[in-house]
Design an enzyme around this catalytic site. Structure first.
Site, PDB file in Angstrom:
ATOM      1  N   ASP A 110      53.690  39.087  33.359  1.00 51.41           N
ATOM      2  CA  ASP A 110      52.387  40.469  32.806  1.00 51.41           C
ATOM      3  C   ASP A 110      54.000  41.903  33.468  1.00 51.41           C
ATOM      4  OD1 ASP A 110      52.353  40.365  36.072  1.00 51.41           O
ATOM      5  OD2 ASP A 110      49.885  40.823  35.528  1.00 51.41           O
ATOM      6  N   ASN A 131      37.656  42.281  40.153  1.00 57.67           N
ATOM      7  CA  ASN A 131      37.095  42.269  39.505  1.00 57.67           C
ATOM      8  C   ASN A 131      37.453  40.643  38.170  1.00 57.67           C
ATOM      9  OD1 ASN A 131      39.845  42.212  38.467  1.00 57.67           O
ATOM     10  ND2 ASN A 131      39.168  44.698  36.675  1.00 57.67           N
ATOM     11  N   HIS A 167      40.242  39.483  37.250  1.00 62.76           N
ATOM     12  CA  HIS A 167      41.532  39.749  36.603  1.00 62.76           C
ATOM     13  C   HIS A 167      42.204  38.772  36.757  1.00 62.76           C
ATOM     14  CE1 HIS A 167      43.431  43.483  38.413  1.00 62.76           C
ATOM     15  NE2 HIS A 167      44.328  41.842  38.668  1.00 62.76           N
ATOM     16  N   GLU A 206      41.992  41.868  32.231  1.00 62.72           N
ATOM     17  CA  GLU A 206      40.175  42.868  32.256  1.00 62.72           C
ATOM     18  C   GLU A 206      39.626  42.293  31.741  1.00 62.72           C
ATOM     19  OE1 GLU A 206      41.017  44.207  35.038  1.00 62.72           O
ATOM     20  OE2 GLU A 206      42.096  46.148  35.010  1.00 62.72           O
TER      21      GLU A 206
HETATM   22  C1  GLP Z   1      47.844  42.724  39.438  1.00 59.15           C
HETATM   23  C2  GLP Z   1      48.386  41.776  38.887  1.00 59.15           C
HETATM   24  C3  GLP Z   1      47.816  40.335  38.375  1.00 59.15           C
HETATM   25  C4  GLP Z   1      47.639  39.997  40.273  1.00 59.15           C
HETATM   26  C5  GLP Z   1      46.333  40.365  40.731  1.00 59.15           C
HETATM   27  C6  GLP Z   1      46.177  40.768  42.674  1.00 59.15           C
HETATM   28  O1  GLP Z   1      47.262  43.806  38.253  1.00 59.15           O
HETATM   29  N1  GLP Z   1      48.680  42.286  37.627  1.00 59.15           N
HETATM   30  O2  GLP Z   1      48.768  39.735  38.349  1.00 59.15           O
HETATM   31  O3  GLP Z   1      47.334  38.671  40.437  1.00 59.15           O
HETATM   32  O4  GLP Z   1      46.849  42.108  40.254  1.00 59.15           O
HETATM   33  O5  GLP Z   1      46.739  42.091  42.995  1.00 59.15           O
HETATM   34  P1  GLP Z   1      46.948  41.219  44.873  1.00 59.15           P
HETATM   35  O6  GLP Z   1      47.477  40.025  44.472  1.00 59.15           O
HETATM   36  O7  GLP Z   1      48.294  42.564  45.216  1.00 59.15           O
HETATM   37  O8  GLP Z   1      45.631  40.750  45.434  1.00 59.15           O
END
Ligand code: GLP
Length: 241
Positions: A67, A134, A136, A141
């Site tokens: 992404d 959440n 995702h 989402e």
């Molecule tokens: C972000 C990214 C995801 C990531 C997630 C968890 O928003 N777009 O690809 O896996 O949130 O992030 P973190 O590893 O910092 O908890």
């Protein structure tokens, strides 16, 4: 699903880096799907260490990222392009790397183009994923359906809130992003998902042991034939008995 329980974040990172290394050794010209966020930073650091020691070679590896924020230029230090260069690409010899282009105005065109890139590479061999609070994955989402292909999303408040720590103020956090769809992710031959911390314990339980529902996007991974979850003790502390 295979589950590896590790003591802490560092051990999770080493295990994940080992699985990625094994993939690169078994198929030197593989396509790796990569992720951003705090979860994979340790994994990338470990891969850079092993690269510097001559233990892993990325010369034939191509990468595609999950992404990218919409509207951020590549030199913005919060763009995922910048993140990937800082944490991995600038330190190893990856042959080619792709991310959605956040600056492309025409969302539909960019999403279609990105799917085409993945398809032309022959698909993803191993997709690395983090897990949002959440549920995702990428920026898919919670929704009332599973989005199939790369698309443009409106980020939810909780995600904007979670990501604001990286920006000067919450108003600077982009409201939209381009992300691989759930279908794109599910087409990867193997999935490696890494999770750490007690704050993710509830969502780990719901995603991997609860019902499969688009309101918890990661729950679809229960239907993928080759998923490895590497998580620390804290993240696995609330599994059903
Ligand atoms: C972000 C990214 C995801 C990531 C997630 C968890 O928003 N777009 O690809 O896996 O949130 O992030 P973190 O590893 O910092 O908890």
């Amino acid at each position: 699903m295979k589950i590896y329980k590790t003591k802490n974040y560092d051990a999770m990172s080493r295990t994940a880096a080992n699985i990625i290394s094994a993939q690169v050794i078994m198929k030197p010209n593989c396509v790796l799907g990569l992720a951003t966020g705090s979860s994979p930073i340790g994994t990338y650091k470990q891969l850079v260490d092993w690269y510097n020691k001559g233990d892993i070679n990325f010369a034939q590896v191509t990468t595609v990222n999950l992404d990218e924020y919409r509207g951020l230029t590549r030199d913005n230090d919060q763009s995922y392009y910048y993140f990937m260069h800082k944490n991995l690409f600038d330190h190893v010899n990856i042959k080619a790397s792709y991310l959605p282009d956040g600056t492309r105005e025409d969302a539909e065109e960019e999403c279609h183009h990105y799917e085409e890139i993945i398809r032309s590479l022959g698909g993803v061999d191993l997709q690395l994923l983090g897990l949002g609070h959440n549920g995702h994955i990428g920026f898919n989402e919670p929704a009332d359906h599973f989005p199939k292909e790369t698309h443009c999303v409106d980020l939810q408040e909780r995600t904007i809130e979670a990501n604001k720590r990286f920006f000067a103020s919450i108003d600077d956090v982009p409201r939209q992003a381009y992300t691989m769809g759930i279908g794109t992710i599910m087409r990867a031959r193997k999935i490696l998902i890494i999770v750490s911390g007690e704050d993710k314990a509830d969502i780990v339980r719901d995603a991997f042991f609860g019902p499969i529902t688009p309101t918890v996007p990661a729950s679809i991974l229960q239907l993928h034939p080759d998923v490895t979850l590497v998580a620390d003790e804290a993240a696995l502390s609330r599994l059903p008995q």
